[in-house]
Design a protein around this motif. Structure first.
Motif, mmCIF file in Angstrom:
data_model
loop_
_atom_site.group_PDB
_atom_site.id
_atom_site.type_symbol
_atom_site.label_atom_id
_atom_site.label_comp_id
_atom_site.label_asym_id
_atom_site.label_seq_id
_atom_site.Cartn_x
_atom_site.Cartn_y
_atom_site.Cartn_z
ATOM 1 N N LYS A 85 -91.631 43.124 58.332
ATOM 2 C CA LYS A 85 -91.257 41.720 58.208
ATOM 3 C C LYS A 85 -92.173 40.844 59.057
ATOM 4 N N LEU A 86 -92.449 41.299 60.269
ATOM 5 C CA LEU A 86 -93.329 40.535 61.155
ATOM 6 C C LEU A 86 -94.731 40.396 60.566
ATOM 7 N N LEU A 87 -95.253 41.483 60.043
ATOM 8 C CA LEU A 87 -96.588 41.447 59.451
ATOM 9 C C LEU A 87 -96.622 40.535 58.232
ATOM 10 N N ASP A 88 -95.592 40.609 57.400
ATOM 11 C CA ASP A 88 -95.547 39.761 56.201
ATOM 12 C C ASP A 88 -95.556 38.282 56.578
ATOM 13 N N ILE A 89 -94.789 37.932 57.609
ATOM 14 C CA ILE A 89 -94.743 36.535 58.049
ATOM 15 C C ILE A 89 -96.079 36.121 58.666
ATOM 16 N N ALA A 90 -96.568 36.936 59.600
ATOM 17 C CA ALA A 90 -97.783 36.583 60.349
ATOM 18 C C ALA A 90 -98.966 36.373 59.429
ATOM 19 N N LEU A 91 -99.158 37.271 58.484
ATOM 20 C CA LEU A 91 -100.351 37.238 57.641
ATOM 21 C C LEU A 91 -100.160 36.434 56.363
ATOM 22 N N SER A 92 -99.013 35.742 56.250
ATOM 23 C CA SER A 92 -98.859 34.759 55.175
ATOM 24 C C SER A 92 -99.582 33.470 55.547
ATOM 25 N N PHE A 93 -99.817 33.269 56.838
ATOM 26 C CA PHE A 93 -100.532 32.128 57.420
ATOM 27 C C PHE A 93 -99.810 30.799 57.123
ATOM 28 N N ASP A 94 -99.623 30.060 58.211
ATOM 29 C CA ASP A 94 -98.913 28.783 58.147
ATOM 30 C C ASP A 94 -99.915 27.658 57.948
ATOM 31 N N ASP A 95 -99.816 26.965 56.825
ATOM 32 C CA ASP A 95 -100.747 25.880 56.490
ATOM 33 C C ASP A 95 -100.331 24.527 57.055
ATOM 34 N N SER A 96 -99.227 24.475 57.787
ATOM 35 C CA SER A 96 -98.736 23.183 58.276
ATOM 36 C C SER A 96 -99.636 22.565 59.327
ATOM 37 N N ASP A 97 -100.573 23.376 59.869
ATOM 38 C CA ASP A 97 -101.495 22.843 60.880
ATOM 39 C C ASP A 97 -102.630 22.058 60.244
#
Length: 282
Positions: free
Chosen positions: A269-281
């Motif tokens: 779960k952590l890997l899936d979240i981390a490497l989805s990358f947050d584009d809000s920046d």
């Protein structure tokens, strides 16, 4: 971001120039009285150490080049698990990354540092973590991680999949430093990876009354693994910060959170979240 804040985030024995000017006793004396400790310099090119003689520990040229004079004569102390990749980023890549980093707010931290944390919320003492507010690593990390995977000098980073990014901002005006420490073993894995931006510095490793100074030139990438990860404490000393420095430190998961580990599902779960990358920046 302009470096104009004068807020101190120090707790306990930690100090910076801001709180020292307000009367708090400095804890930095240990880091300036090192003449009685055998000190070695790490060469980025032959990956061996040589004994420090008359070369200043804060010499700008050492922070820039990190090279011994004669690699063939360099047969002294060896530290397993240190790799420095010079010029990992170009000047243009550094500028683009810094612009993105400074779009996010900085939080005042201890010992004169500022920080940005992107990862799960962790209680290391209780070995618990929360992912509620973790939306993934910032999107600007994608190019950096991809570059790690294709750079032929980064063979030690095969299958490196980070789940945490910690950005730190150092300034001589605040007396920024970080005390000797070992990173956590429970959650974080075998490799610690740091990308050094804006200015060079020296990473000091210490173990058994020995010290090794590792140069971190501007735009370099530094990997700590093996003995350097688990047996040698690491620190950045105040006197080795000569101008603003920003570093990006990436951490991967320990075996407990990977395939076959006790917390494999949580790690996925952590890997899936981390490497989805947050584009809000952006």
């Amino acid at each position: 971001m302009a470096d104009d804040e004068v807020i101190c985030g120090c707790k306990g024995i930690r100090t910076c120039l801001i709180c020292e000017k307000q009367g708090k006793f400095s804890n930095q004396q240990y880091s300036t009285s090192v003449e009685k400790i055998p000190t070695y310099l790490f060469c980025n090119h032959c990956n061996l150490c040589y004994r420090r003689t008359n070369l200043s520990k804060t010499a700008p040229e050492y922070q820039t080049t990190g090279s011994c004079i004669d690699h063939g004569m360099n047969s002294g102390l060896q530290v397993k698990g240190v790799k420095v990749v010079d010029n990992f980023l170009s000047l243009q890549e550094e500028l683009e990354i810094l612009n993105n980093i400074d779009l996010s707010s900085w939080t005042v931290s201890q010992s004169g540092r500022k920080k940005q944390d992107f990862g799960p919320q962790v209680n290391f003492k209780r070995k618990k973590l929360k992912m509620d507010n973790f939306k993934g690593l910032p999107s600007y990390c994608r190019k950096v991680i991809n570059k790690m995977n294709v750079n032929t000098e980064c063979s030690e980073l095969a299958n490196f999949r980070p789940v945490e990014l910690c950005n730190l901002d150092y300034s001589p005006d605040r007396g920024s430093a970080i005390d000797p420490h070992l990173d956590d073993f429970w959650l974080w894995g075998d490799r610690l990876v740091t990308v050094n931006l804006l200015s060079g510095t020296i990473l000091t490793l210490s173990k058994d009354e020995l010290e090794v100074d590792v140069p971190m030139p501007r735009r370099s990438l530094v990997i700590l693994f093996d003995d350097a990860r688990y047996l040698w404490k690491h620190e950045i000393r105040r006197q080795n910060i000569n101008s603003r420095r920003v570093c990006m430190t990436f951490r991967e998961l320990s075996d407990e959170f990977l395939s076959g580990g006790e917390k494999e599902d949580l790690g996925k779960k952590l890997l899936d979240i981390a490497l989805s990358f947050d584009d809000s920046d952006q």
